[in-house]
Scaffold this active site. Structure first.
Site, PDB file in Angstrom:
ATOM      1  N   SER B   8       2.576 -40.480   5.066  1.00 57.73           N
ATOM      2  CA  SER B   8       2.184 -40.638   3.588  1.00 57.73           C
ATOM      3  C   SER B   8       1.107 -39.448   3.334  1.00 57.73           C
ATOM      4  O   SER B   8       0.493 -38.864   3.884  1.00 57.73           O
ATOM      5  CB  SER B   8       1.527 -42.137   3.330  1.00 57.73           C
ATOM      6  OG  SER B   8       0.263 -41.853   3.791  1.00 57.73           O
ATOM      7  N   CYS B   9       1.200 -39.207   2.015  1.00 58.93           N
ATOM      8  CA  CYS B   9       0.170 -38.329   1.207  1.00 58.93           C
ATOM      9  C   CYS B   9       0.130 -38.723  -0.311  1.00 58.93           C
ATOM     10  O   CYS B   9       0.739 -39.619  -0.622  1.00 58.93           O
ATOM     11  CB  CYS B   9       0.941 -36.950   1.471  1.00 58.93           C
ATOM     12  SG  CYS B   9       2.372 -36.562   0.310  1.00 58.93           S
ATOM     13  N   PRO B  10      -1.020 -38.127  -0.969  1.00 52.35           N
ATOM     14  CA  PRO B  10      -1.388 -38.530  -2.223  1.00 52.35           C
ATOM     15  C   PRO B  10      -0.320 -38.620  -3.282  1.00 52.35           C
ATOM     16  O   PRO B  10      -0.231 -39.442  -3.930  1.00 52.35           O
ATOM     17  CB  PRO B  10      -2.522 -37.532  -2.398  1.00 52.35           C
ATOM     18  CG  PRO B  10      -2.813 -37.031  -1.145  1.00 52.35           C
ATOM     19  CD  PRO B  10      -1.886 -36.958  -0.240  1.00 52.35           C
ATOM     20  N   THR B  16       4.688 -35.607   2.641  1.00 48.05           N
ATOM     21  CA  THR B  16       5.188 -37.037   3.458  1.00 48.05           C
ATOM     22  C   THR B  16       6.447 -36.606   3.989  1.00 48.05           C
ATOM     23  O   THR B  16       6.670 -36.838   5.334  1.00 48.05           O
ATOM     24  CB  THR B  16       5.488 -38.191   2.600  1.00 48.05           C
ATOM     25  OG1 THR B  16       4.066 -38.373   1.752  1.00 48.05           O
ATOM     26  CG2 THR B  16       5.926 -39.349   2.944  1.00 48.05           C
TER      27      THR B  16
END
Lengths: 163, 490
Positions: B8-10, B16
């Protein structure tokens, strides 16, 4: 994160992820903001982004959280933004290199990814398969070797969209 | 060997999926099978319980909290940043294989504890926790604040006194404690005020609860919310809420680390951790933080009372600075009560200075989000949209989302703006006959032009200071970001 929007299927007439007008094989820029701004101008010209300043603010907000540079000379400025009309990729090749904060040095392949804020899941899938291709060395090498914007477009369509 | 991973990433559109691809390839090249759950914008296809059960180890390559971590409880786990998932997928897979090999399948209790995420520096993790709390709080600020503002517009500013009880322009109101009487006695405006005020009661508990949630996952919510409620009860305002949330998160994180015999492990998350964390945080709030705050309040009140003969402009500046200091917290309350006290004894200039200084923080910050969008996160810009109406209605709490996210740059700005507004209002001798109401009681303001000058001047000072402070912060943030990257390169 789910958007609450029903998934939509892009119609056959949906604008392409990338066109030759969105490719710059001689990108220049003193820093990542300039390089991003230069690619952004192409998005605006093609009507993919409605508010350049607003979109740039969203991209910068993302860069603030953690630089988007990846080892191997890749910079991926990107944002989901209300100012984006279609999921779009603008690609720039910069021989001199631009620092995107990767640990191993500047990036020569720059991908500006613009995603609409309320985009359906089908839209996002196109971008996710693009991201997956980016980690492949063969795809990067082919982009470095591409001789014309049309060749880049063809490459992306073949690798990402499988057509 | 079968492995599972979560990425996951912002933003959830690029890193991601890059990390997912890199991890899958790395496992494949090493002759293993790895399935990834991508928690990104294209929707997460959840790992099935069977896939998780079959996996020898779990890899988290994530820069935002992994959702549903408890599904992997007891599994050998390797944790890295999403960038490490891309740049060093081979290393993560190797570590996962080692972690899996270190565990005999028959004795999952022997699993090594998950390695602490090293990828993010403490400062950026702290900011992430605070932003988690702020983003969950903003809807309460917006809904509650706008409802209160609209109730003033519809029912007049006396609606607050009608519902809560108190004196307004010489009329004594008993207040309405029986909600079934609200509609008949106070009408729609009364209902809207009550709903808005109720939403506002939740600001600090939600802020504290979700800061703790950002730190310690769902186990953090109970001690955070209870700590936040107690922060309100001891009059500590949102600053108390920040303390309660961070405290609750830290206590819960520490309790989760304690190793216990297997037989007891089952009751830890159900009884032991909630009980100990709620009690510890509550005890600290009441016993350690409560008395000094009460002491400071009575000390400040006495001090202000002793200043009776001081220069009026100076008094205005002082009260204004206090209004901006904690935005509804203990210091702000002292200044406000001093204003209403002066009002009762017939001094109308002090009340005007106090109200104008309380209107400035949300307005100045809303203006800052307009003139320098890039300095603010998406959540802060949304808070800025609501802050216009809240500021105009003398709802100082509209500034809390900004202050909670970036305390040391925002508070100086609200203090400076409040002091300016209070001093200018006093200098013009503006007066006010109501204890609240914002721009909606302009008819009760004496020398309204001078009052508006004070409002604009204070707001501009807040905008100027916060923009300048955010620029200063940026330069110093760069080396910190570089330091945070270091372990990724290792």
């Amino acid at each position: 994160m789910t958007t609450g929007f029903p998934p939509t299927t892009p119609s056959p007439s949906a604008p392409a992820l990338i066109t030759a007008d969105l490719v710059d094989l001689d990108l220049t820029g003193a820093d990542r903001h300039e390089a991003t701004g230069s690619l952004l101008a192409r998005l605006v010209k093609q009507g993919r982004v409605t508010d350049a300043e607003g979109f740039l603010a969203d991209v910068r907000a993302r860069e603030e959280q953690m630089p988007t540079g990846i080892e191997g000379g890749i910079g991926i400025p990107h944002a989901r933004s209300e100012h984006v009309t279609e999921p779009t990729l603008a690609f720039g090749r910069c021989t001199a290199g631009v620092d995107f904060g990767a640990a191993d040095g500047p990036a020569d392949l720059i991908f500006l990814i613009a995603a609409p804020a309320g985009g359906g899941q089908e839209h996002m899938k196109v971008l996710s398969s693009l991201a997956r291709r980016l980690v492949h060395q063969s795809f990067r090498d082919a982009l470095r070797a591409a001789s014309s914007p049309d060749a880049v477009v063809e490459l992306v369509q073949k690798e990402v969209l499988g057509r | 060997m079968k492995l599972v991973a979560v990425t996951s990433c912002p933003t959830g559109i690029a890193h991601t999926y890059m990390a997912a691809e890199a991890l899958e390839q790395a496992a494949k090249n090493a002759g293993h099978e790895l399935v990834v759950e991508t928690q990104g914008a294209a929707g997460a296809e959840a790992l099935s319980p069977e896939q998780i059960a079959a996996a020898g180890a779990v890899v988290f390559a994530a820069d935002v909290e992994v959702r549903g971590k408890e599904r992997f409880a007891g599994k050998p786990t390797v944790i890295g940043s999403v960038k490490r998932g891309i740049n060093d997928a081979d290393g993560l897979v190797r570590e996962a294989l080692e972690a899996a090999a270190g565990v005999a399948p028959a004795a999952p209790a022997q699993a090594p504890p998950p390695r602490a995420p090293q990828a993010l520096g403490f400062a950026s993790r702290l900011r992430q926790w605070l932003m988690t709390g702020v983003s969950y709080m903003i809807p309460f600020v917006a809904a509650g604040g706008i409802l209160i503002a609209l109730s003033f517009v519809i029912g007049g500013a006396e609606i607050a006194a009608v519902v809560n009880g108190g004196t307004y322009e010489g009329t004594e109101h008993a207040g309405i404690s029986d909600l079934s009487q609200l509609w008949s006695q106070a009408g729609l405006a009364g209902i809207m005020f009550k709903i808005g005020a109720t939403a506002f009661e939740m600001l600090v508990p939600i802020l504290a609860g979700f800061i703790a949630f950002g730190m310690a996952d769902r186990m953090g919510i109970a001690p955070g919310v209870v700590g936040g409620l107690l922060a309100v009860a001891i009059g500590a305002g949102f600053l108390g809420g920040l303390v309660a949330g961070l405290l609750a998160g830290a206590v819960t994180m520490a309790l989760k680390k304690i190793k216990v015999p297997r037989g007891v492990a089952g009751v830890m998350p159900v009884v032991v951790i909630p009980l100990l964390s709620v009690f510890t945080v509550g005890l600290l709030m009441i016993v350690v933080f409560g008395p000094p705050i009460a002491g400071v309040q009575s000390g400040l009140t006495e001090w202000l009372d002793g200043l009776a003969g001081v220069n009026a402009v100076l008094l205005g500046a002082l009260l204004g600075a206090m209004m901006g200091f904690d935005l509804g917290g203990p210091v702000n309350k002292v200044a406000y009560l001093f204003g209403t006290g002066a009002l009762v004894s017939g001094n109308l200039t002090v009340m005007a200075a106090v109200m104008v200084a309380g209107m400035v923080p949300p307005l100045g910050l809303a203006l800052a989000t307009l003139v320098r969008r890039a300095l603010f996160s998406q959540a802060e810009r949304q808070a800025g949209e609501a802050a216009w109406l809240l500021g105009l209605s003398f709802i100082t709490e509209g500034a809390i989302p900004f202050a909670a996210a970036d305390l040391f740059r925002v508070i100086p700005a609200t203090v400076a703006g409040g002091a300016t507004a209070g001093a200018v209002s006093m200098a013009f001798g503006a007066t006010l006959r109501a204890p609240h109401g914002g721009i909606w009681v302009i008819g009760l303001i004496g020398n309204p032009l001078g009052y508006l000058v004070a409002l604009v001047a204070g707001s501009l000072v807040t905008t100027g200071v916060v923009v300048a402070a955010k620029h200063v912060g940026r330069r110093t943030a760069t080396p910190e970001a570089a330091a945070a990257r270091q372990p990724v390169a290792a």
